[in-house]
Design an enzyme around this catalytic site. Structure first.
Site, mmCIF file in Angstrom:
data_model
loop_
_atom_site.group_PDB
_atom_site.id
_atom_site.type_symbol
_atom_site.label_atom_id
_atom_site.label_comp_id
_atom_site.label_asym_id
_atom_site.label_seq_id
_atom_site.Cartn_x
_atom_site.Cartn_y
_atom_site.Cartn_z
ATOM 1 C CD GLU A 1 43.871 45.922 44.844
ATOM 2 O OE1 GLU A 1 43.817 47.471 44.652
ATOM 3 O OE2 GLU A 1 43.858 45.811 46.160
ATOM 4 C CE LYS B 1 43.813 51.306 46.443
ATOM 5 N NZ LYS B 1 43.726 49.866 46.313
ATOM 6 C CG ASP C 1 34.595 60.988 34.373
ATOM 7 O OD1 ASP C 1 36.101 61.035 35.319
ATOM 8 O OD2 ASP C 1 35.309 62.966 33.886
HETATM 9 C C1 MEV Z 1 43.380 47.515 48.662
HETATM 10 O O1 MEV Z 1 43.862 47.718 47.513
HETATM 11 C C2 MEV Z 1 42.322 47.879 50.161
HETATM 12 C C3 MEV Z 1 42.662 47.796 51.359
HETATM 13 O O2 MEV Z 1 43.270 48.493 52.110
HETATM 14 C C4 MEV Z 1 41.048 48.889 51.923
HETATM 15 C C5 MEV Z 1 41.621 48.491 53.208
HETATM 16 O O3 MEV Z 1 41.868 48.321 53.764
HETATM 17 O O4 MEV Z 1 40.161 48.667 53.540
HETATM 18 C C6 MEV Z 1 42.378 46.186 51.937
#
Ligand code: MEV
Length: 442
Positions: free
Chosen positions: A85, A280, A296
């Protein structure tokens, strides 16, 4: 047209590729060329990768980046990150620098216990089972000695085994619930080997336990496996500074930024839709270091998200507060990691990553990984509560769009300069490339 095949794993690598390309691709030469493009010229290195898994046909690259300037408990680190990413490494580096100038990250390992279970069925008297368990427990440990003796020499091993009655959930269901200390190993093989040994001893000894009836003797072992839920293998990472020292960005005051930041975290604490995305973002940092260090990431992901729902509702892993003019942002997170065993001694880039981190112990790696997660979360929330996420994200994504359009080095240079002053969007980049090429052709 898809078709099945018998004995695929027995074919040679080139026979496998022939079958794949002939079965699934119209342009067989092109498919073969792409697969072979990623092979390594160094045959020994290629063979090493081929042998990690079954049916290898090529290598799947991810970029390995580094984020410097991470000050963790007063020690500086450059953190390796394997991730595709665009904006993740840039965001980590930015957050690292920001906190380096404000005292850095403070971390602490809270606990390192891991869990494994033998799941079994028994339909007799529970009191007789308890008597049997108490009688057999020392033997369970003793019979596992060939597996545990080296780990014990280093200070680890089996911590305890409990009998757990789960018959409220499923008729006849019990567990041997065992806890382990696996030191610098992630411990999956060690734990699973111990559990399978416990199961063998447990079943065998039950057959000759006099207090059991003929039926009770026949304990049914369902399975023996470690748990990737590790709420007692926990690490804490934290940053804090005076609110007035928070903001470099003059578009918003430090107080307003601190308040918005805390609100954003509070929202993730109560709102699962937001919590998942918030977490995430944390995992963007965590997985990248976990992968770079040969650990892992599926195990880590599963354990972390289970922990995020431990109170019955999925919630934020991180927390933030302002108290007496001090902004504090922290996270406690379960991480079962290893710095010996598994890929750590095999994959050359993993070995290099661990060397870059000064050959950390598993405990040190837990702290570094937690910091990468917290830094990533800080960077995301900082953007979200000020400029919005797209500005930084699209800047980093620009190169991907340019590559999609096979931009030449000169086109890249011109357009990167142009988008320093203009908003990046997919359509804006497409228009800019078209205009540039039109101008060039005229
Ligand atoms: C993108 O990979 C991660 C975000 O969406 C995390 C968040 O919204 O806190 C930017």
């Amino acid at each position: 047209m898809s078709k099945s095949i018998a004995g695929f794993s027995k074919l040679s690598k080139s026979e496998k590729i022939d079958w794949i390309v002939e079965t699934y691709f119209s342009n067989t030469d092109n498919a073969k060329r792409i697969l072979k493009q990623y092979w390594n010229d160094d045959e020994i290195l290629q063979q090493l990768h081929d042998e990690f898994i079954e049916n290898t046909i090529s290598n799947y690259y991810l970029p390995l980046g580094v984020a410097p300037n991470f000050l963790i408990n007063d020690k500086l680190y450059t953190i390796p990150m394997a991730i595709e990413e665009s904006s993740v490494v840039a965001a980590a580096s930015k957050a690292a620098k920001f906190w380096m100038n404000r005292g850095g990250f403070k971390t602490q390992v809270i606990s390192t216990t891991k869990i494994g279970q033998v799941h079994f069925m028994y339909y007799g008297h529970v009191e007789t089972l308890k008597t049997f368990f108490n009688y057999i427990k020392p033997k369970l440990i003793e019979h596992a000695t060939p597996i545990t003796k080296n780990m014990e020499k280093r200070g680890g091993g089996i911590i305890d085994i409990e009998l757990r009655d789960k018959t409220q959930d499923i008729k006849g269901y019990y567990q041997l619930h065992a806890s382990f200390e696996t030191l610098d190993a992630m411990g999956a093989n060690f734990i699973n080997s111990c559990l399978e040994e416990f199961a063998k001893t447990f079943k065998k000894e039950a057959l000759v336990f006099d207090a059991f009836s003929a039926e009770e003797k026949n304990i049914q072992i369902v399975m023996s496996i470690l748990s990737n839920y590790v709420p007692d293998c926990l690490v804490r990472a934290e940053v804090s500074c005076k609110v007035e020292d928070l903001n470099e960005d003059k578009t918003i005051s430090s107080e307003e930024f601190a308040n918005k930041f805390v609100q954003a975290v509070n929202i993730a604490e109560v709102e699962p839709y937001r919590a998942v995305t918030h977490n995430k973002g944390i995992m963007n940092g965590i997985d990248a270091v976990v992968l770079a260090t040969g650990n892992d990431f599926r195990a880590v992901e599963a354990g972390v998200h289970a922990y995020a729902s431990r109170n019955g509702k999925y919630s934020s892993l991180s927390h933030a507060k302002v108290e007496n003019g001090i902004f504090t942002f922290w996270m406690e997170i379960p991480l079962a990691l290893g710095t010996v065993g598994g890929l750590t001694g095999l994959h050359p880039l993993v070995k290099l990553s661990l060397e870059l981190l000064h050959h950390p112990s598993a405990k040190e790696l837990m702290q570094i990984v937690a910091v990468a997660g917290l830094a990533q979360n800080f960077a995301a929330l900082r953007s979200l509560t000020t400029t919005g996420i797209q500005e930084g994200h699209m800047k980093m994504h620009l190169m991907n769009i340019l590559n999609q359009f096979e931009a030449t080095p000169i086109e890249k240079e011109t357009l990167t300069a142009y988008f320093k002053k203009n908003t990046v969007s997919h359509s804006a980049v497409v228009d800019a490339i078209k205009n540039l090429r039109l101008k060039h052709n005229n």
